[in-house]
Design a protein around this motif. Structure first.
Motif, PDB file in Angstrom:
ATOM      1  N   LEU A  15      -2.337  -1.566  -7.157  1.00 35.82           N
ATOM      2  CA  LEU A  15      -2.389  -2.195  -5.442  1.00 35.82           C
ATOM      3  C   LEU A  15      -3.921  -2.407  -5.168  1.00 35.82           C
ATOM      4  O   LEU A  15      -4.935  -1.276  -5.594  1.00 35.82           O
ATOM      5  N   ASN A  16      -4.310  -4.060  -4.965  1.00 33.40           N
ATOM      6  CA  ASN A  16      -5.697  -3.917  -4.363  1.00 33.40           C
ATOM      7  C   ASN A  16      -5.730  -4.457  -2.970  1.00 33.40           C
ATOM      8  O   ASN A  16      -6.409  -4.491  -2.274  1.00 33.40           O
ATOM      9  N   TRP A  17      -4.323  -4.600  -2.084  1.00 30.49           N
ATOM     10  CA  TRP A  17      -4.432  -5.357  -1.265  1.00 30.49           C
ATOM     11  C   TRP A  17      -3.246  -4.808  -0.498  1.00 30.49           C
ATOM     12  O   TRP A  17      -2.251  -4.425  -0.833  1.00 30.49           O
ATOM     13  N   LEU A  18      -3.449  -3.980   0.646  1.00 33.98           N
ATOM     14  CA  LEU A  18      -2.190  -2.555   1.337  1.00 33.98           C
ATOM     15  C   LEU A  18      -2.256  -3.675   2.939  1.00 33.98           C
ATOM     16  O   LEU A  18      -3.760  -3.215   3.615  1.00 33.98           O
ATOM     17  N   LEU A  31      -3.989  11.368   2.740  1.00 36.02           N
ATOM     18  CA  LEU A  31      -5.163  10.828   2.280  1.00 36.02           C
ATOM     19  C   LEU A  31      -4.476  10.715   0.579  1.00 36.02           C
ATOM     20  O   LEU A  31      -5.393  10.078  -0.054  1.00 36.02           O
ATOM     21  N   THR A  32      -3.348  10.791   0.227  1.00 38.23           N
ATOM     22  CA  THR A  32      -3.190  10.166  -0.605  1.00 38.23           C
ATOM     23  C   THR A  32      -3.262   8.001  -0.702  1.00 38.23           C
ATOM     24  O   THR A  32      -3.641   7.820  -2.091  1.00 38.23           O
ATOM     25  N   VAL A  33      -3.232   7.572   0.190  1.00 37.91           N
ATOM     26  CA  VAL A  33      -3.768   6.061   0.889  1.00 37.91           C
ATOM     27  C   VAL A  33      -4.733   5.988  -0.345  1.00 37.91           C
ATOM     28  O   VAL A  33      -5.189   4.879  -0.795  1.00 37.91           O
ATOM     29  N   PHE A  34      -6.207   6.825   0.030  1.00 38.36           N
ATOM     30  CA  PHE A  34      -7.141   7.233  -0.518  1.00 38.36           C
ATOM     31  C   PHE A  34      -7.263   7.557  -1.715  1.00 38.36           C
ATOM     32  O   PHE A  34      -8.608   7.310  -1.894  1.00 38.36           O
ATOM     33  N   ASN A  35      -6.364   7.331  -2.151  1.00 35.39           N
ATOM     34  CA  ASN A  35      -6.260   8.210  -3.961  1.00 35.39           C
ATOM     35  C   ASN A  35      -6.429   6.766  -5.142  1.00 35.39           C
ATOM     36  O   ASN A  35      -5.942   6.702  -5.718  1.00 35.39           O
ATOM     37  N   ILE A  36      -5.505   5.894  -4.645  1.00 35.42           N
ATOM     38  CA  ILE A  36      -5.765   4.430  -4.994  1.00 35.42           C
ATOM     39  C   ILE A  36      -6.466   4.100  -5.252  1.00 35.42           C
ATOM     40  O   ILE A  36      -7.450   3.248  -4.812  1.00 35.42           O
ATOM     41  N   PHE A  37      -6.754   3.992  -6.347  1.00 38.94           N
ATOM     42  CA  PHE A  37      -8.400   3.559  -7.397  1.00 38.94           C
ATOM     43  C   PHE A  37      -9.094   1.920  -6.754  1.00 38.94           C
ATOM     44  O   PHE A  37     -10.208   2.042  -6.892  1.00 38.94           O
ATOM     45  N   ARG A  38      -8.230   1.232  -7.150  1.00 37.97           N
ATOM     46  CA  ARG A  38      -7.825  -0.095  -7.040  1.00 37.97           C
ATOM     47  C   ARG A  38      -8.597  -0.260  -5.196  1.00 37.97           C
ATOM     48  O   ARG A  38      -8.775  -1.978  -5.890  1.00 37.97           O
ATOM     49  N   ILE A  39      -7.019  -0.348  -4.735  1.00 41.46           N
ATOM     50  CA  ILE A  39      -7.496  -0.565  -3.789  1.00 41.46           C
ATOM     51  C   ILE A  39      -9.205  -1.093  -3.785  1.00 41.46           C
ATOM     52  O   ILE A  39     -10.204  -0.612  -3.257  1.00 41.46           O
ATOM     53  N   GLU A  40      -9.174  -2.374  -2.622  1.00 42.30           N
ATOM     54  CA  GLU A  40     -10.468  -2.835  -1.764  1.00 42.30           C
ATOM     55  C   GLU A  40      -9.675  -3.311  -0.570  1.00 42.30           C
ATOM     56  O   GLU A  40     -10.639  -3.778   0.504  1.00 42.30           O
ATOM     57  N   VAL A  41      -8.713  -3.726  -0.178  1.00 41.53           N
ATOM     58  CA  VAL A  41      -8.724  -3.458   1.816  1.00 41.53           C
ATOM     59  C   VAL A  41      -7.285  -2.644   1.926  1.00 41.53           C
ATOM     60  O   VAL A  41      -5.930  -2.534   1.128  1.00 41.53           O
ATOM     61  N   ILE A  42      -7.416  -1.912   3.177  1.00 37.19           N
ATOM     62  CA  ILE A  42      -6.525  -0.887   3.192  1.00 37.19           C
ATOM     63  C   ILE A  42      -6.580  -1.349   5.648  1.00 37.19           C
ATOM     64  O   ILE A  42      -7.495  -1.509   6.167  1.00 37.19           O
ATOM     65  N   PRO A  80     -13.889   3.675  -5.397  1.00 34.70           N
ATOM     66  CA  PRO A  80     -15.256   2.998  -5.523  1.00 34.70           C
ATOM     67  C   PRO A  80     -15.082   1.149  -5.204  1.00 34.70           C
ATOM     68  O   PRO A  80     -16.092   0.544  -4.943  1.00 34.70           O
ATOM     69  N   ASN A  81     -14.146   0.907  -4.782  1.00 33.15           N
ATOM     70  CA  ASN A  81     -13.651  -1.040  -4.496  1.00 33.15           C
ATOM     71  C   ASN A  81     -13.217  -1.221  -3.838  1.00 33.15           C
ATOM     72  O   ASN A  81     -13.479  -2.201  -2.954  1.00 33.15           O
ATOM     73  N   LEU A  82     -13.358  -0.586  -2.318  1.00 31.43           N
ATOM     74  CA  LEU A  82     -13.082  -0.426  -0.916  1.00 31.43           C
ATOM     75  C   LEU A  82     -13.844  -1.617  -0.229  1.00 31.43           C
ATOM     76  O   LEU A  82     -14.957  -1.248  -0.006  1.00 31.43           O
ATOM     77  N   LYS A  83     -12.994  -2.568   0.371  1.00 30.74           N
ATOM     78  CA  LYS A  83     -14.035  -3.639   0.692  1.00 30.74           C
ATOM     79  C   LYS A  83     -14.071  -3.628   2.502  1.00 30.74           C
ATOM     80  O   LYS A  83     -14.558  -3.690   3.267  1.00 30.74           O
ATOM     81  N   GLY A  84     -12.632  -3.438   2.215  1.00 30.32           N
ATOM     82  CA  GLY A  84     -12.044  -4.061   3.944  1.00 30.32           C
ATOM     83  C   GLY A  84     -11.593  -2.653   4.283  1.00 30.32           C
ATOM     84  O   GLY A  84     -10.094  -1.970   4.097  1.00 30.32           O
ATOM     85  N   LEU A  85     -11.558  -1.934   5.907  1.00 34.17           N
ATOM     86  CA  LEU A  85     -11.228  -0.242   6.349  1.00 34.17           C
ATOM     87  C   LEU A  85     -10.621  -0.539   7.640  1.00 34.17           C
ATOM     88  O   LEU A  85     -11.241  -1.196   8.113  1.00 34.17           O
TER      89      LEU A  85
END
Length: 568
Positions: free
Chosen positions: A130-133, A146-157, A177-182
């Motif tokens: 998942l990269n977009w949630l 906290l598990t939401v913040f363990n999705i390594f490829r996620i870019e947008v939450i 390491p790839n999170l761009k939008g929170l």
């Protein structure tokens, strides 16, 4: 045969669904066993999301956005092992099944603007690709696991617009390491912002506004060097603004407004000088805090800024010439501070200005004539200051202006004749000044003018034809009258009585410029005239003599009486 059926039904789905927008999806579509791409957005499909989607094992892209689906998401949805993108935004779906974790190839999950309740399922962390949630604008409750913040490829939450509460987990961003939008704005999150947030080195947008965060904003936020948008407004932050925010040289929008509700300390202190380093900044909002001191001269370095808002603070000092360096500035909001001194003469050089809000300060001196250069200016508010001198004739050059409020000052002499030529002007308030003389005749044909207040000035007459010492205080009166026929109506038809706003120019025409033949009677504080509106309605217009102080009290009393009046 299967391929032919697949192509035929796909054509219906993409081009001809308008004919069936109010029906449920036909189960015949379950025969599209080879379909990979299915887009059914912007229709009116209703009912529960069909479980037979689970039979389309080759499906990779499915969008049901902007329909009227209801009920829970069927578990079979997530048996589609090749599904990579699922978009159900803008429906009325109300539940996320635990089987969500079976869609192991899912890269993009968009469930925004539904009726999803309950907590965020822990199983969502099993979606390793998942990269977009996005589950924004729903009814989520509880904490963010906290598990939401363990999705390594996620870019947008994005969980904006829910009822998520409690504090953010301390391990935030340790594995992203790839999170761009929170996006976490408009929730009920509280506590402090975890310092581990600074580990999100790729973060470009951080939205935490409209929550209940408290404690000071930590300086580690200045480490997020790629941040472009930072929204921290409407919280309970305390302390000072960390000067390290000045290190965010890529920042384009910074909102830290309204951090005083229910907070004993509020955001206070000075506007950091280091803000002058934010050369990419377009929008800066620090309004409704307890900031003090002067506007730093380094603000003049924000050469690209288009909007800044410092209203409702405790700022003091002068508005310096450095503000004139902001040649892209569209709006200035500095009202309700303690700013003093004069307006910079160069203010008229910022030709991009559309709104100037400087009311409720301690500004003195006159209005610089250069203000007439602002051809795109829509709002000019200098009310409740200590400004003096004559109104500059060049104020009549503001061809786009709709509102001018210069009330509660010490302006003297007459009203410039050119004000009557402002065709776009809707609201003009000059009350509580020392103006004198005649109101320009050109104002009598300002048909578009809806509000005019010249009360509490020196003696005024309206042109040569006006009755001496008499002037209507408001250009648009609130008049109670019967709609329809001119003849008296029966009591049972009085339900049509309504409140209407009539322009001053129409009142003049209706009363034949208040001719003696239309005079009904005179009293201690004014006269009453009869008139006929263009629509044929009969009205009565009361004109107050504003040279009598008691007329103001009489006007207020009658307005209060009419406000409380209830017809049968």
């Amino acid at each position: 045969m299967k391929v032919g059926l697949q192509l035929h039904l796909f054509a219906i789905a993409s081009e001809s669904l308008v004919a069936v927008v109010t029906r449920n999806l036909t189960q015949e579509m379950a025969r599209l066993l080879l379909i990979k791409f299915l887009d059914l957005i912007f229709n009116n499909f209703r009912g529960e999301v069909p479980s037979w989607f689970g039979f389309l094992h080759e499906l990779q892209f499915l969008s049901l956005k902007n329909n009227s689906f209801t009920g829970p998401l069927p578990s079979s949805f997530f048996n589609i092992s090749k599904l990579e993108m699922l978009n159900l935004a803008f429906n009325s779906v109300g539940h996320i099944p635990v089987s969500l974790s079976n869609a192991s190839r899912l890269e993009r999950l968009e469930l925004s603007s539904n009726l999803i309740q309950g907590s965020i399922p822990n199983e969502i962390s099993n979606l390793h690709k998942l990269n977009w949630l996005a589950i924004k604008y729903n009814q989520l409750t509880g904490s963010i696991p906290l598990t939401v913040f363990n999705i390594f490829r996620i870019e947008v939450i994005s969980f904006t617009g829910n009822s998520l509460s409690r504090s953010l987990p301390n391990g935030l961003c340790n594995g992203l390491p790839n999170l761009k939008g929170l996006y976490l704005s408009i929730n009920k999150l509280h506590g402090h912002i975890p310092t581990s947030l600074s580990n999100c080195s790729q973060l470009q947008l951080l939205g935490l506004s409209e929550n209940e965060f408290d404690e000071p904003i930590h300086s580690e936020i200045g480490i997020l060097s790629k941040l472009q948008q930072l929204y921290l407004g409407t919280n309970h932050f305390t302390g000072i603004i960390p000067q390290e925010i000045g290190n965010l040289i890529n920042l384009m929008e910074l909102w830290m407004e309204v951090n005083q509700s229910q907070s004993p300390c509020k955001i206070k202190g000075l506007i950091p000088n280091d803000f002058g380093n934010l050369s990419s900044l377009l929008d800066l909002d620090l309004s409704e805090n307890s900031l003090a001191g002067s506007i730093p001269t380094t603000i003049g370095n924000l050469r690209n800024i288009q909007h800044f808002n410092f209203r409702i603070n405790n700022l003091t000092g002068f508005i310096g010439d450095h503000i004139c360096k902001l040649q892209h500035l569209g709006e200035i909001y500095l009202g309700q501070n303690q700013l003093s001194g004069s307006l910079p003469n160069c203010l008229g050089n910022i030709t991009s200005l559309r709104e100037i809000h400087l009311g409720s300060n301690k500004l003195s001196s006159n209005i610089p004539p250069s203000i007439g250069n602002l051809q795109d200016l829509v709002v000019l508010d200098l009310s409740s200051n200590n400004m003096v001198g004559s109104l500059p004739p060049k104020i009549g050059n503001l061809k786009a202006v709709t509102l001018i409020d210069l009330s509660m000052n010490q302006f003297s002499n007459g009203i410039p004749r050119k004000i009557g030529g402002l065709r776009t002007l809707v609201h003009l308030s000059l009350r509580h000044n020392k103006l004198q003389g005649s109101i320009p005749d050109s104002m009598s044909i300002r048909v578009g003018l809806e509000f005019l207040d010249l009360s509490h000035n020196n003696s005024y007459v309206f042109g040569k034809t006006s009755k001496p010492k008499v002037f209507e205080c408001f250009c648009q009166q609130i008049v109670w009258y019967r709609r329809g026929k001119r003849a008296p109506q029966q009591a049972n038809s009085l339900s049509t009585i309504t409140r209407e706003r009539i322009s001053y120019y129409e009142l003049l025409q209706a009363t034949d410029d208040r001719s003696d033949s239309n005079l009904i009677g005179s009293g201690s504080f004014g006269s009453v005239y009869k008139g006929i509106l263009r629509c044929g309605t009969a009205i009565a217009v009361k004109v107050f003599n504003l040279q009598l102080d008691a007329a103001f009290k009489s006007f207020d009393t009658e307005c209060e009486f009419l406000r409380n009046l209830r017809h049968r």
